[in-house]
Design an enzyme around this catalytic site. Structure first.
Site, PDB file in Angstrom:
ATOM      1  CD  GLU A 273     -13.112 -16.913  -7.254  1.00  0.00           C
ATOM      2  OE1 GLU A 273     -13.482 -18.105  -7.354  1.00  0.00           O
ATOM      3  OE2 GLU A 273     -12.154 -16.566  -6.538  1.00  0.00           O
TER       4      GLU A 273
ATOM      5  NE  ARG B 289     -15.686 -19.966  -6.479  1.00  0.00           N
ATOM      6  CZ  ARG B 289     -15.489 -19.838  -5.175  1.00  0.00           C
ATOM      7  NH1 ARG B 289     -16.331 -20.366  -4.314  1.00  0.00           N
ATOM      8  NH2 ARG B 289     -14.458 -19.153  -4.709  1.00  0.00           N
TER       9      ARG B 289
ATOM     10  CG  ASP C 198      -3.400 -20.259  -7.388  1.00  0.00           C
ATOM     11  OD1 ASP C 198      -3.757 -19.405  -8.216  1.00  0.00           O
ATOM     12  OD2 ASP C 198      -4.092 -20.558  -6.403  1.00  0.00           O
TER      13      ASP C 198
ATOM     14  CB  THR D  38      -8.592 -24.153 -11.193  1.00  0.00           C
ATOM     15  OG1 THR D  38      -7.765 -23.970 -10.037  1.00  0.00           O
ATOM     16  CG2 THR D  38      -9.590 -23.007 -11.292  1.00  0.00           C
TER      17      THR D  38
END
Ligand SMILES: *[C@@H]1O[C@H](CO)[C@@H](O)[C@H](O)[C@H]1NC(C)=O
Ligand SMILES: *[C@@H]1O[C@H](CO)[C@@H](O)[C@H](O)[C@H]1NC(C)=O
Length: 555
Positions: A142, A146, A275, A538
């Site tokens: 993450e 991000r 995913d 992503t």
């Protein structure tokens, strides 16, 4: 697309490659390739206009939504990692203090939308207040997608303002030790102060497949910008480990062992924890301008495996969807139980397949908009069709009382004991919500997720079919109606099947970085961040495509 975050923890057991080799498909799995018609221009209700321009009024409405969300965060919680719009407060991911999660995730959207004063204040905060010297645990994946990804896009879009690259280098150097495991797979968490990888409490060597394989665009682009090959090698090594652990059907279970580099006995799915593995196979190939053949091969093999294994058709109206596979030990081998459950996260795959069809399975360098059947290989046409159909299904899941889609939908199947002929003429239902009076389940939430609007954006750019703008606008209006908090911000809702649903006090940072960005881009003209020059990570942070001098470690 936001990945990958799951609430369910799986009990996982290591299995040897030979054991994984013994695949027994449980249930009724008629494995055959679907023969479908060429979909690009066949759809009878297509509204093709390939010389489209920006739709300014709609873009202005989306920018106003961004301002409504951002200004509340800035007022109540500037600098905190996360925002709770109903309680008017922020929170941090770790007690050690914030790492700029929300500010950095949102800043490139401000640049793209031309929000100069918001951008200047966010930049000032990054230049003056941000520190990564936090003695707490942060999620490796993450933080990469991000924060590192956000800094790198801001650097590019600001015409190389050095403050963003300096911060990115500082962060990456604190994270690199997470890759110091026996196999080279990263640990799932990292202590940015101690510069140490940290394992999960319940299994020190566990890493999810998507988390290990969704760091490569960011570390490789940083390597390109800094000429430091170490970032590249650490990220690339992970892909070699995954390729070497390869299992027979080209699909990847969702957990790996960072010590041994093997897959663990765990589900196979295109949703959470799986995913973005599939997403980044294609995007790694695209980022280096289609020069690294190994990723193209891995991508194509994997898409072929998806076609032959995971695709199914609904019982009421034939909607195309994907299933999940759950492993069980069975007579010395493995038996896989099939589950007709699809996460909202899977909707990223629709646009990804369409993009992959025109970039990786075409006979020509630049495919027409919309693509002509003669420009794509048979495999390309299959990928395109599957992407097209999955997007139709994802759009259909928004046909709910709130106009928003649930976190997880299930599909009716023969013998499931459900009265699927009676159910709204739909192929899908939301589990736990079909009986009046039950408490809303996690499945029924809409947490401001972007995957469907992301695929709408890609599909519109590749076809010029205005239906996709129309669907995106409807979704935006439903968000306005059900998720907007009057005093500022947007919140998740607990039950998409109930127009009087309660809200949940959280505005995910991906609402600013992804959902509103993709909606805005859906209504821009084709010259803004063109898909043949940019790759979106992503978390929707765009990186320019580049040529690399680094030779691949493996083939
Ligand atoms: C988050 O961390 C920052 C930096 O340490 C701190 O100033 C802020 O008060 C923290 N926010 C909350 C809600 O604890
Ligand atoms: C990518 O490769 C194509 C040729 O295949 C070339 O025309 C284009 O300039 C390259 N792009 C970059 C950014 O190097």
């Amino acid at each position: 697309m936001a990945p990958r975050r799951t609430l369910v923890r799986w009990v996982v057991v290591a299995v040897s490659a030979t054991l994984l080799g013994l695949w027994v498909l449980g249930g009724k799995s008629s494995v055959k390739l679907r023969q479908t018609q060429w979909q690009a221009i066949k759809a009878k209700d297509a509204k093709l206009d390939t010389s489209y321009t920006a739709d300014k009024p709609k873009q202005e409405a989306i920018v106003a939504a961004f301002k409504h969300a951002w200004s509340a965060y800035e007022r109540d919680a500037m600098g905190d990692d996360e925002y709770h719009p109903i309680g008017h407060k922020g929170s941090n991911l770790s007690a050690a203090g914030g790492i700029g999660y929300a500010v950095i995730d949102a800043i490139d959207t401000m640049q793209i939308m031309g929000l100069t004063s918001e951008y200047q204040r966010a930049r000032k905060w990054i230049a003056e207040k941000l520190t990564f010297d936090r003695d707490g645990k942060h999620n490796t994946f993450e933080t990469t997608i991000r924060v590192l990804g956000g800094l790198l896009s801001a650097y590019h879009l600001s015409d190389e303002d050095p403050v963003f690259l300096e911060r990115a280098v500082d962060l990456a150097d604190r994270m690199l030790p997470a890759f110091t495991t026996k196999s080279g797979l990263p640990l799932p968490m990292v202590n940015l102060h101690k510069k140490q990888g940290v394992g999960e409490d319940y299994n020190a060597n566990l890493i999810s497949t998507a988390e290990a394989t969704t760091l490569q665009l960011e570390f490789k682009y940083l390597s390109h910008l800094t000429d430091n090959e170490e970032y590249w090698r650490k990220a690339e090594k992970v892909m070699k480990v995954v390729k070497d652990a390869k299992i027979e059907f080209g699909l990847a279970p969702i957990f790996m062992n960072a010590e041994t580099g093997d897959f663990m006995m765990s589900e196979i799915r295109l949703g959470s924890r799986g995913d973005s593995y599939y997403e980044y196979l294609l995007k790694q190939y695209l980022l280096t301008n289609r020069t690294e053949a190994v990723y193209e091969q891995m991508y194509q093999d994997t898409m072929d495996a998806i076609h032959s294994t995971l695709v199914r058709q609904g019982v009421n109206k034939g909607s195309t969807y994907t299933i999940e596979m759950l492993p069980q030990r069975h007579e010395g081998g493995l038996k896989w139980t099939l589950s007709p459950k699809q996460d909202h996260l899977v909707c990223f795959l629709a646009g990804s397949l369409m993009l992959g069809a025109v970039r990786s399975r075409a006979f020509v360098e630049a495919v027409s908009v919309p693509p002509l059947a003669s420009e794509l290989s048979d495999a390309g046409k299959n990928d395109w069709n599957l992407g097209y159909e999955l997007l139709e299904t994802c759009i259909d899941t928004y046909d709910s009382p709130t106009g928003l889609s649930a976190e997880i939908v299930h599909f009716y199947v023969d013998g499931d004991g459900r009265d699927w002929k009676e159910n709204r003429g739909k192929d899908w239902y939301v589990k736990g919500m079909e009986f009046l009076g039950t408490a809303p389940s996690y499945d029924a939430r809409y947490i401001l997720r972007p995957e469907t609007v992301e695929s709408l954006f890609i599909a519109f750019r590749l076809t010029g079919d205005h239906r996709y703008r129309d669907y995106g606008w409807k979704i935006f209006q439903s968000i306005e109606k059900h998720c907007k908090v009057e005093s500022g911000g947007y919140a998740s809702i607990l039950d998409v099947m109930n127009v009087n649903t309660a809200k949940e006090d959280k505005m995910e940072t991906f609402f600013l970085s992804e959902t509103l960005k993709y909606l805005y881009l859906l209504f821009s003209d084709a010259s803004v961040l063109p898909l043949d020059q940019y790759v979106f990570n992503t978390e929707a942070h765009p990186f320019p495509i580049f040529h690399s001098g680094v030779r691949p470690l493996f083939s």
